[in-house]
Design a protein around this motif. Structure first.
Motif, PDB file in Angstrom:
ATOM      1  N   LEU A  98       0.836  -1.205   0.000  1.00  0.00           N
ATOM      2  CA  LEU A  98       0.000   0.000   0.000  1.00  0.00           C
ATOM      3  C   LEU A  98       0.873   1.258   0.000  1.00  0.00           C
ATOM      4  CD1 LEU A  98      -2.852  -0.911   2.531  1.00  0.00           C
ATOM      5  CD2 LEU A  98      -3.028  -0.737   0.039  1.00  0.00           C
ATOM      6  N   ALA A  99       1.915   1.269   0.824  1.00  0.00           N
ATOM      7  CA  ALA A  99       2.825   2.421   0.870  1.00  0.00           C
ATOM      8  C   ALA A  99       3.570   2.582  -0.449  1.00  0.00           C
ATOM      9  CB  ALA A  99       3.820   2.247   2.015  1.00  0.00           C
ATOM     10  N   LEU A 100       3.946   1.467  -1.048  1.00  0.00           N
ATOM     11  CA  LEU A 100       4.648   1.495  -2.337  1.00  0.00           C
ATOM     12  C   LEU A 100       3.772   2.100  -3.422  1.00  0.00           C
ATOM     13  CD1 LEU A 100       7.224   0.483  -3.931  1.00  0.00           C
ATOM     14  CD2 LEU A 100       5.891  -1.588  -4.406  1.00  0.00           C
ATOM     15  N   ILE A 108      10.376   4.466   0.915  1.00  0.00           N
ATOM     16  CA  ILE A 108       9.266   4.690   1.850  1.00  0.00           C
ATOM     17  C   ILE A 108       8.577   3.363   2.177  1.00  0.00           C
ATOM     18  CG2 ILE A 108       6.960   5.715   2.075  1.00  0.00           C
ATOM     19  CD1 ILE A 108       8.007   8.153   0.570  1.00  0.00           C
ATOM     20  N   ALA A 109       8.410   2.522   1.168  1.00  0.00           N
ATOM     21  CA  ALA A 109       7.776   1.219   1.384  1.00  0.00           C
ATOM     22  C   ALA A 109       8.592   0.373   2.364  1.00  0.00           C
ATOM     23  CB  ALA A 109       7.629   0.483   0.057  1.00  0.00           C
ATOM     24  N   SER A 160      -1.216  -6.177  -5.300  1.00  0.00           N
ATOM     25  CA  SER A 160      -0.032  -6.193  -6.154  1.00  0.00           C
ATOM     26  C   SER A 160       0.641  -4.830  -6.181  1.00  0.00           C
ATOM     27  CB  SER A 160      -0.405  -6.605  -7.580  1.00  0.00           C
ATOM     28  OG  SER A 160      -0.956  -7.903  -7.598  1.00  0.00           O
ATOM     29  N   GLY A 161       1.965  -4.850  -6.296  1.00  0.00           N
ATOM     30  CA  GLY A 161       2.726  -3.617  -6.373  1.00  0.00           C
ATOM     31  C   GLY A 161       2.675  -2.994  -7.758  1.00  0.00           C
ATOM     32  N   LEU A 247       7.276 -11.793  -5.527  1.00  0.00           N
ATOM     33  CA  LEU A 247       6.094 -11.955  -6.379  1.00  0.00           C
ATOM     34  C   LEU A 247       5.456 -10.628  -6.769  1.00  0.00           C
ATOM     35  CD1 LEU A 247       4.457 -14.906  -4.397  1.00  0.00           C
ATOM     36  CD2 LEU A 247       5.840 -15.078  -6.466  1.00  0.00           C
ATOM     37  N   ASN A 248       5.984  -9.538  -6.192  1.00  0.00           N
ATOM     38  CA  ASN A 248       5.407  -8.199  -6.377  1.00  0.00           C
ATOM     39  C   ASN A 248       3.955  -8.157  -5.932  1.00  0.00           C
ATOM     40  OD1 ASN A 248       5.719  -5.492  -7.059  1.00  0.00           O
ATOM     41  ND2 ASN A 248       4.842  -5.784  -9.098  1.00  0.00           N
ATOM     42  N   SER A 249       3.624  -8.993  -4.965  1.00  0.00           N
ATOM     43  CA  SER A 249       2.264  -9.022  -4.401  1.00  0.00           C
ATOM     44  C   SER A 249       2.298  -9.726  -3.056  1.00  0.00           C
ATOM     45  CB  SER A 249       1.299  -9.741  -5.345  1.00  0.00           C
ATOM     46  OG  SER A 249       1.624 -11.117  -5.447  1.00  0.00           O
ATOM     47  N   ILE A 250       1.208  -9.588  -2.328  1.00  0.00           N
ATOM     48  CA  ILE A 250       1.082 -10.246  -1.029  1.00  0.00           C
ATOM     49  C   ILE A 250      -0.359 -10.693  -0.848  1.00  0.00           C
ATOM     50  CG2 ILE A 250       0.557  -8.136   0.267  1.00  0.00           C
ATOM     51  CD1 ILE A 250       2.962 -10.834   1.542  1.00  0.00           C
TER      52      ILE A 250
END
Length: 326
Positions: A98-100, A108-109, A160-161, A247-250
């Motif tokens: 979310l921060a990213l 920041i992330a 996802s980022g 994975l660029n996601s969580i």
């Protein structure tokens, strides 16, 4: 007659010394000996095991659990336990993404990840130290709360980022060694130095050995406890960054699931006592590798994934039995 008795006494003394040496050797290096035996056995059972790509694959697979297990080791040495690591990883990952996405900044992330992980660990330490709540209960509550918050924020799904360079953290290499492996090795070295070369480490061991005696020694027990759990939270945040980046996601529902069990298994296999006061970071390092090799071998041998948990449970029981016999 006296000479015969003297010789018999010398022989008995030599046998006693040999037994004590072997006992000391086993107690100090049992996990390394077990690692070598399992490694050799795996090499014989499957020729594919020794393939260099497979070796790096094992190290990649254990890097995240390994970093978490380092924090778990510190907590267990101090006489506690942390059941919240998996849920905190999921929550940290969600907040990181979310921060990213909101800032577009990887720095920041990462800072947000550290803040969330450390704050969760700090709350655990606060409940244990100031609230006088048993670590099992306090971290069990954090486990449920952190997972619930992650599910609520992500609406029960995955996030996802949107910054592609974020994936470079976990998917880049230094020569042929992937970054997660390097991070794991660096964290192992840093935590080893912290626990064996600093006052904080000595205090953590003292706390696990005898809390009352540590308190009477004018050591700020509450601060040590808070520091121990905060450190565990920091290491969880490092693991969360790596997993999210890979994975660029969580996933708020599945990420970090059962990580606490794998971490505890690695720590116990590494020789850390459940009752605290005794344990080694190097032991945990080899305990993680043993779990990685066993998982890899079961996959190479097409063992059902449903039985792999049974094997881990059996290993934990055997490790605890050997601890009791020392």
């Amino acid at each position: 007659m006296a000479n015969v008795e003297l010789k018999e006494h010398d022989q008995l003394s030599e046998k006693s010394n040999l037994r004590s040496r072997l006992s000391w050797l086993w107690s100090e290096y049992s996990v390394i000996i077990a690692f070598l035996i399992i490694f050799i056995a795996a090499s014989i059972i499957s020729p594919r095991f020794l393939d260099i790509n497979n070796q790096f694959n094992i190290l990649m697979q254990v890097s995240i659990i390994g970093i978490i297990a380092l924090g778990m080791t510190v907590v267990m040495i101090s006489g506690g336990i942390d059941l919240s690591v998996g849920s905190v990883l999921a929550l940290t990952g969600v907040m990181t993404v979310l921060a990213l996405n909101a800032s577009g900044s990887i720095l920041i992330a990462i800072l947000v990840a550290f803040a969330v992980g450390i704050f969760a660990g700090f709350l655990n330490g606060l409940m244990v130290a100031k609230g006088k709540i048993a670590s099992f209960i306090a971290t069990l509550g954090m486990m449920a709360a952190a997972r619930s918050i992650a599910l609520y924020i992500a609406n029960g799904g995955s996030i996802s980022g949107e910054v592609s360079n974020f994936t470079l953290i976990a998917n880049s290499k230094l020569w042929i060694i992937q970054y997660p492996i390097i991070f794991f090795l660096i964290m192992t070295a840093l935590v080893y130095i912290l626990m064996h070369k600093t006052r904080f480490g000595r205090y953590a061991y003292a706390l696990g050995s005898n809390e009352k005696a540590t308190l009477l020694s004018a050591i700020r027990v509450d601060r040590v406890k808070i520091g121990v759990y905060s450190l565990a939270g920091l290491l969880v945040s490092v693991a969360a960054i790596i997993e999210t980046s890979r994975l660029n996601s969580i996933s708020s529902s599945s990420s970090g699931m059962s990580y606490e069990l794998d971490a505890i298994a690695a720590v116990i296999i590494g020789g850390t006592r459940m009752t605290g006061g005794r344990g080694k970071i190097i032991g945990t390092f080899f305990g993680v590798l043993i779990l990685g090799i066993l998982n890899n071998m079961m996959n190479l041998m097409d063992v059902s994934p449903h039985l792999q948990g049974f094997v881990k449970g059996l290993i934990i029981i055997v490790a605890v039995v050997f601890q009791k016999r020392e």
